[in-house]
Motif scaffolding. Structure first.
Motif, PDB file in Angstrom:
ATOM      1  N   PRO A   1       0.702  -1.203   0.065  1.00  0.00           N
ATOM      2  CA  PRO A   1       0.017  -0.221   0.004  1.00  0.00           C
ATOM      3  C   PRO A   1       0.950   1.289  -0.108  1.00  0.00           C
ATOM      4  CG  PRO A   1      -0.980  -1.610   1.462  1.00  0.00           C
ATOM      5  CD  PRO A   1       0.315  -2.260   0.957  1.00  0.00           C
ATOM      6  N   ALA A   2       1.822   1.226   0.910  1.00  0.00           N
ATOM      7  CA  ALA A   2       2.815   2.483   0.741  1.00  0.00           C
ATOM      8  C   ALA A   2       3.223   2.765  -0.767  1.00  0.00           C
ATOM      9  CB  ALA A   2       3.880   2.309   1.865  1.00  0.00           C
ATOM     10  N   MET A   3       3.645   1.734  -1.351  1.00  0.00           N
ATOM     11  CA  MET A   3       4.165   2.164  -2.753  1.00  0.00           C
ATOM     12  C   MET A   3       2.978   2.697  -3.711  1.00  0.00           C
ATOM     13  SD  MET A   3       7.424   1.455  -3.109  1.00  0.00           S
ATOM     14  CE  MET A   3       7.826   1.231  -4.585  1.00  0.00           C
ATOM     15  N   ARG A   4       1.854   2.144  -3.611  1.00  0.00           N
ATOM     16  CA  ARG A   4       0.796   2.750  -4.154  1.00  0.00           C
ATOM     17  C   ARG A   4       0.602   4.261  -4.035  1.00  0.00           C
ATOM     18  NH1 ARG A   4      -1.591  -2.229  -3.349  1.00  0.00           N
ATOM     19  NH2 ARG A   4      -2.886  -1.585  -1.518  1.00  0.00           N
ATOM     20  N   ILE A   5       0.693   4.602  -2.684  1.00  0.00           N
ATOM     21  CA  ILE A   5       0.581   5.949  -2.196  1.00  0.00           C
ATOM     22  C   ILE A   5       1.733   6.770  -2.805  1.00  0.00           C
ATOM     23  CG2 ILE A   5       0.496   7.507  -0.212  1.00  0.00           C
ATOM     24  CD1 ILE A   5      -0.766   5.125   1.314  1.00  0.00           C
TER      25      ILE A   5
ATOM     26  N   THR B   1       3.519   6.074  -5.452  1.00  0.00           N
ATOM     27  CA  THR B   1       3.293   6.387  -7.003  1.00  0.00           C
ATOM     28  C   THR B   1       2.487   7.280  -7.394  1.00  0.00           C
ATOM     29  OG1 THR B   1       3.784   3.892  -7.363  1.00  0.00           O
ATOM     30  CG2 THR B   1       2.531   5.122  -8.945  1.00  0.00           C
ATOM     31  N   ALA B   2       1.224   7.328  -6.459  1.00  0.00           N
ATOM     32  CA  ALA B   2       0.323   8.272  -6.648  1.00  0.00           C
ATOM     33  C   ALA B   2       0.806   9.803  -6.415  1.00  0.00           C
ATOM     34  CB  ALA B   2      -1.005   8.051  -5.984  1.00  0.00           C
ATOM     35  N   GLU B   3       1.617   9.715  -5.456  1.00  0.00           N
ATOM     36  CA  GLU B   3       2.208  11.219  -5.209  1.00  0.00           C
ATOM     37  C   GLU B   3       3.182  11.405  -6.234  1.00  0.00           C
ATOM     38  OE1 GLU B   3       2.749  14.423  -3.060  1.00  0.00           O
ATOM     39  OE2 GLU B   3       1.181  13.357  -2.784  1.00  0.00           O
ATOM     40  N   MET B   4       4.382  10.800  -6.696  1.00  0.00           N
ATOM     41  CA  MET B   4       5.021  10.847  -7.618  1.00  0.00           C
ATOM     42  C   MET B   4       4.192  11.508  -8.741  1.00  0.00           C
ATOM     43  SD  MET B   4       7.712   7.752  -7.261  1.00  0.00           S
ATOM     44  CE  MET B   4       8.432   7.908  -8.785  1.00  0.00           C
ATOM     45  N   ASP B   5       3.475  10.670  -9.322  1.00  0.00           N
ATOM     46  CA  ASP B   5       2.659  11.085 -10.535  1.00  0.00           C
ATOM     47  C   ASP B   5       2.181  12.467 -10.429  1.00  0.00           C
ATOM     48  OD1 ASP B   5       3.396   8.843 -11.685  1.00  0.00           O
ATOM     49  OD2 ASP B   5       1.469   7.646 -11.377  1.00  0.00           O
ATOM     50  N   LYS B   6       1.566  12.898  -9.250  1.00  0.00           N
ATOM     51  CA  LYS B   6       0.802  14.078  -9.233  1.00  0.00           C
ATOM     52  C   LYS B   6       1.995  15.030  -9.253  1.00  0.00           C
ATOM     53  CE  LYS B   6      -0.014  15.654  -4.752  1.00  0.00           C
ATOM     54  NZ  LYS B   6      -0.277  15.754  -3.420  1.00  0.00           N
ATOM     55  N   ARG B   7       3.171  14.793  -8.370  1.00  0.00           N
ATOM     56  CA  ARG B   7       4.094  15.776  -8.442  1.00  0.00           C
ATOM     57  C   ARG B   7       4.707  16.227  -9.772  1.00  0.00           C
ATOM     58  NH1 ARG B   7       6.602  17.392  -3.480  1.00  0.00           N
ATOM     59  NH2 ARG B   7       5.272  16.826  -1.774  1.00  0.00           N
ATOM     60  N   HIS B   8       4.850  15.134 -10.504  1.00  0.00           N
ATOM     61  CA  HIS B   8       5.470  14.981 -11.977  1.00  0.00           C
ATOM     62  C   HIS B   8       4.387  15.867 -12.920  1.00  0.00           C
ATOM     63  CE1 HIS B   8       6.518  13.862 -16.005  1.00  0.00           C
ATOM     64  NE2 HIS B   8       7.632  13.692 -15.539  1.00  0.00           N
ATOM     65  N   SER B   9       3.321  15.570 -12.682  1.00  0.00           N
ATOM     66  CA  SER B   9       2.451  16.116 -13.472  1.00  0.00           C
ATOM     67  C   SER B   9       2.320  17.803 -13.383  1.00  0.00           C
ATOM     68  CB  SER B   9       0.834  15.854 -13.352  1.00  0.00           C
ATOM     69  OG  SER B   9      -0.030  16.346 -13.953  1.00  0.00           O
ATOM     70  N   ILE B  10       2.108  18.224 -11.982  1.00  0.00           N
ATOM     71  CA  ILE B  10       2.202  19.697 -11.514  1.00  0.00           C
ATOM     72  C   ILE B  10       3.643  20.227 -11.943  1.00  0.00           C
ATOM     73  CG2 ILE B  10       2.202  20.987  -9.698  1.00  0.00           C
ATOM     74  CD1 ILE B  10       0.311  18.951  -8.167  1.00  0.00           C
TER      75      ILE B  10
END
Length: 195
Positions: free
Chosen positions: A120-124, A126-135
């Motif tokens: 679960p921590a890796m899913r979180i 990954t979502a955080e990385m994707d969000k930051r990368h997009s921003i």
């Protein structure tokens, strides 16, 4: 791996189980790169995500005239990869090399997706990385089409001062999409104003 666990705790409060830590320790490999050594070369497929634990790297392309165009810098706690190549298995149009002697924790595509689905921590993360990368990508595009060269430089000074301290002026200019002469003029004017 302790650096990675600290990094993970920074982005998620979800605790890691003992068996999850063991899975992560098996999947990540510590690699060292000498200054100017390639992590990825144009024409290769990016098969790893690399978290910088020490050092600095840059991602860039080279045009037909031999001019480098830097698209990303990376320092400690930054990920370096060609995400398009990594995700799609396509040939990369970028080079990634070490600007300083660098250490990275590297994980391959299959392990990344296996652990992302299992922990679960890796899913979180990954979502955080994707969000930051997009921003970050959105801000970079906005800056490129709306800000002056001086405004882009001052924004970098404000948000990423370590880049200016660790990379030479010609690389900073390439990253900002301006000539080294223009950057020199901007820096001189900023200095005279006391910025």
């Amino acid at each position: 791996m302790e650096r990675f666990y600290q990094y993970l705790r920074h982005y998620t409060s979800h605790p890691l189980e003992e068996n999850e830590q063991q899975l992560l320790a098996k999947a990540f490999v510590l690699r060292r790169f000498r200054r100017k050594q390639y992590l990825l070369q144009e024409g290769d497929i990016c098969r790893h995500l690399s978290l910088i634990t020490k050092g600095a790297m840059r991602q860039y392309s080279v045009d037909d005239k031999g001019v480098e165009h830097i698209v990303q810098f990376g320092i400690e706690n930054w990920w370096m990869s060609d995400r398009e190549s990594f995700e799609l298995g396509s040939v990369s149009k970028y080079n990634i090399d070490a600007w300083e002697d660098t250490e990275v924790l590297q994980i391959g595509y299959d392990d990344w997706w296996t652990l992302r689905n299992a922990i679960p921590a890796m899913r979180i993360l990954t979502a955080e990385m994707d969000k930051r990368h997009s921003i970050a990508a959105q801000k970079r595009i906005h800056a490129a089409i709306t800000l002056t060269a001086e405004e882009r430089y001052l924004e970098m000074l404000q948000h990423q001062p370590a880049f200016v301290q660790r990379f030479p002026q010609n690389m900073i200019a390439s990253y900002l999409g301006i000539s080294p002469e223009t950057l020199s003029r901007i820096r001189k004017q900023a200095f005279l104003r006391g910025d």
